[in-house]
Write an enzyme that holds these catalytic residues in place. Structure first.
Site, PDB file in Angstrom:
ATOM      1  N   ASN A   1      22.441 -35.019  16.105  1.00 35.42           N
ATOM      2  CA  ASN A   1      21.963 -35.152  17.487  1.00 35.42           C
ATOM      3  C   ASN A   1      22.093 -33.841  18.251  1.00 35.42           C
ATOM      4  O   ASN A   1      21.192 -33.444  18.996  1.00 35.42           O
ATOM      5  CB  ASN A   1      22.752 -36.246  18.211  1.00 35.42           C
TER       6      ASN A   1
ATOM      7  N   ASP B   1      17.598 -40.629  15.888  1.00 35.99           N
ATOM      8  CA  ASP B   1      16.989 -41.959  15.791  1.00 35.99           C
ATOM      9  C   ASP B   1      16.208 -42.108  14.493  1.00 35.99           C
ATOM     10  O   ASP B   1      16.208 -43.176  13.869  1.00 35.99           O
ATOM     11  CB  ASP B   1      16.051 -42.202  16.977  1.00 35.99           C
TER      12      ASP B   1
ATOM     13  N   ASP C   1      28.709 -45.482   6.867  1.00 36.39           N
ATOM     14  CA  ASP C   1      28.721 -44.671   8.083  1.00 36.39           C
ATOM     15  C   ASP C   1      28.000 -43.363   7.789  1.00 36.39           C
ATOM     16  O   ASP C   1      28.315 -42.680   6.805  1.00 36.39           O
ATOM     17  CB  ASP C   1      30.168 -44.397   8.514  1.00 36.39           C
TER      18      ASP C   1
ATOM     19  N   GLU D   1      26.182 -45.411  14.352  1.00 39.09           N
ATOM     20  CA  GLU D   1      25.695 -44.933  13.064  1.00 39.09           C
ATOM     21  C   GLU D   1      26.362 -45.680  11.916  1.00 39.09           C
ATOM     22  O   GLU D   1      26.430 -45.190  10.791  1.00 39.09           O
ATOM     23  CB  GLU D   1      25.930 -43.425  12.920  1.00 39.09           C
TER      24      GLU D   1
END
Length: 402
Positions: free
Chosen positions: A270, A279, A262, A305
């Site tokens: 973000n 991304d 993770d 993620e």
């Protein structure tokens, strides 16, 4: 109308249907060059049967006979070109076209030999056999993984080449192929030759169609199971392939481990740098995972993620080393779209399949180990020892107290 001529008419329509079938595949997938060449090959087959049927109408049959020979040989060459494109082999166009020219010239000149000369008959049939062997060589030389259909195709190609090579002897045994080209359609040999040719031609076409359809379906399945951003398996695809990998490992009696990763603090990336940067982090980690994974490993993006990889043939200790290496290497990677000083990290959970467990049990334990890693400050690896290991430890404690 003789039986052989009736079969010629049937062959003409069958070749047309097969050409249409290959053309439909080519239209469905314009990038599938192999289907276009196979369709062209069966179009030439239609032309060959039409020319053969028309031979009795000509007083001087030599030009028509040679044309029919060249057209049918051209059909086998187009078929070979389709196979070459399908199997990722460079089509040997120059030697095949040179062979077509030389063979056609040879057939023109052997017309002067006696009608039932074995040399004359071989001049017709051996070039066809050679092209079938060339097709066999194309499939054999391919580096693509061969499955049962591919093996069956090679077997039929070999048998087809053998039947072409044997036809001069069959013709001799059945009394020849007629006093002249116009009489060919009335001979027993013509009936046998056209019937056997129909069987092999139809078998090869069906196999080629089945292989193309198999590939189209496999590609469609792959697209439906692939995550667009990471280009790894999506969750559904990962679970399906993971189940298969686990069953194979259990059947072979080898260990299998699952690593879940993770990305740490992904939401803040973000929020701070935008979704394009996020991304890019996902793409970078996915690319790193693809590079680290062996061919028999199964890797996927199973959440926003969150990533997972199945490691067949790997026990818990080796899987932990894999995860530690991945954690360390990814943490040192610079990420495009992020400041140079910013380093991304990931947390990892590792579990090995225990006796009596299924995929859901393995996934649950690896997820628990991942939760422990995130609770321990992230950027670390935690493992799940499994029910059997915990029971062994418990028994050891009891024995020690005794």
């Amino acid at each position: 109308m003789g039986s052989a001529e009736f079969i010629l008419i049937i062959n003409l329509f069958v070749a047309g249907l097969l050409a249409a079938a290959f053309m439909m595949i080519a239209i469905h997938d314009v990038g599938r060059v192999s289907a276009r060449w196979l369709a062209f090959g069966y179009m030439l087959g239609m032309a060959y049967f039409a020319i053969e049927f028309s031979i009795p109408a000509f007083d001087n049959a030599r030009p028509v006979v040679v044309t029919a020979f060249a057209v049918f040989l051209g059909a086998t060459i187009a078929f070979n070109g389709g196979l070459a494109h399908k199997y990722g082999v460079t089509p040997p166009w120059p030697p095949m076209l040179a062979f077509l020219a030389v063979a056609s010239v040879a057939v023109w000149f052997v017309q002067d030999l006696p009608r039932h000369s074995l040399t004359r008959m071989m001049a017709y049939q051996l070039p066809y056999a050679a092209m079938q062997f060339a097709a066999l060589g194309i499939v054999w030389s391919s580096r693509q993984r061969r499955e049962r259909l591919d093996a069956l195709l090679m077997a039929v190609l070999a048998a087809s080449a053998a039947q072409f090579a044997s036809k001069p002897f069959i013709a001799h045994a059945l009394g020849g192929w007629g006093a002249n080209p116009q009489a060919y359609g009335q001979t027993v040999y013509a009936l046998v030759s056209q019937s056997v040719g129909t069987v092999f031609g139809f078998a090869l076409a069906l196999l080629a169609l089945a292989i193309l359809v198999r590939d189209v379906l496999a590609e469609a399945t792959s697209k439906s199971e692939t995550d667009t951003l990471s280009r790894l398996l999506n969750r559904g695809g990962f679970e399906r392939h993971a189940e298969i990998a686990l069953k194979d490992a259990v059947r072979q009696g080898v260990p299998v481990a699952l690593v879940i990763a993770d990305l740490d603090h992904f939401k803040s990336i973000n929020d701070s740098y935008g979704h394009a940067a996020g991304d890019r982090v996902i793409e970078t980690f996915a690319g790193f995972l693809r590079e680290a994974a062996a061919e028999h490993h199964v890797a996927g993006r199973i959440g926003g993620e969150e990533f997972a990889i199945i490691l067949p043939g790997t026990n818990l200790a080796a899987a932990r080393l894999f995860a530690e290496g991945a954690r360390s290497a990814f943490g040192a990677l610079p990420i495009d779209s992020l400041p140079v000083e910013h380093r991304c990290t990931a947390s990892f959970g590792v579990a090995e399949l225990d006796a009596g467990e299924d995929f859901s049990d393995l996934l649950r334990r690896a997820d628990e180990a991942l939760y422990q890693a995130k609770g321990s400050g992230r950027d670390c690896v935690r493992v799940s020892a499994g029910p059997a290991a915990r029971q062994d430890r418990a028994m050891s404690k009891v024995s020690g107290k005794g």
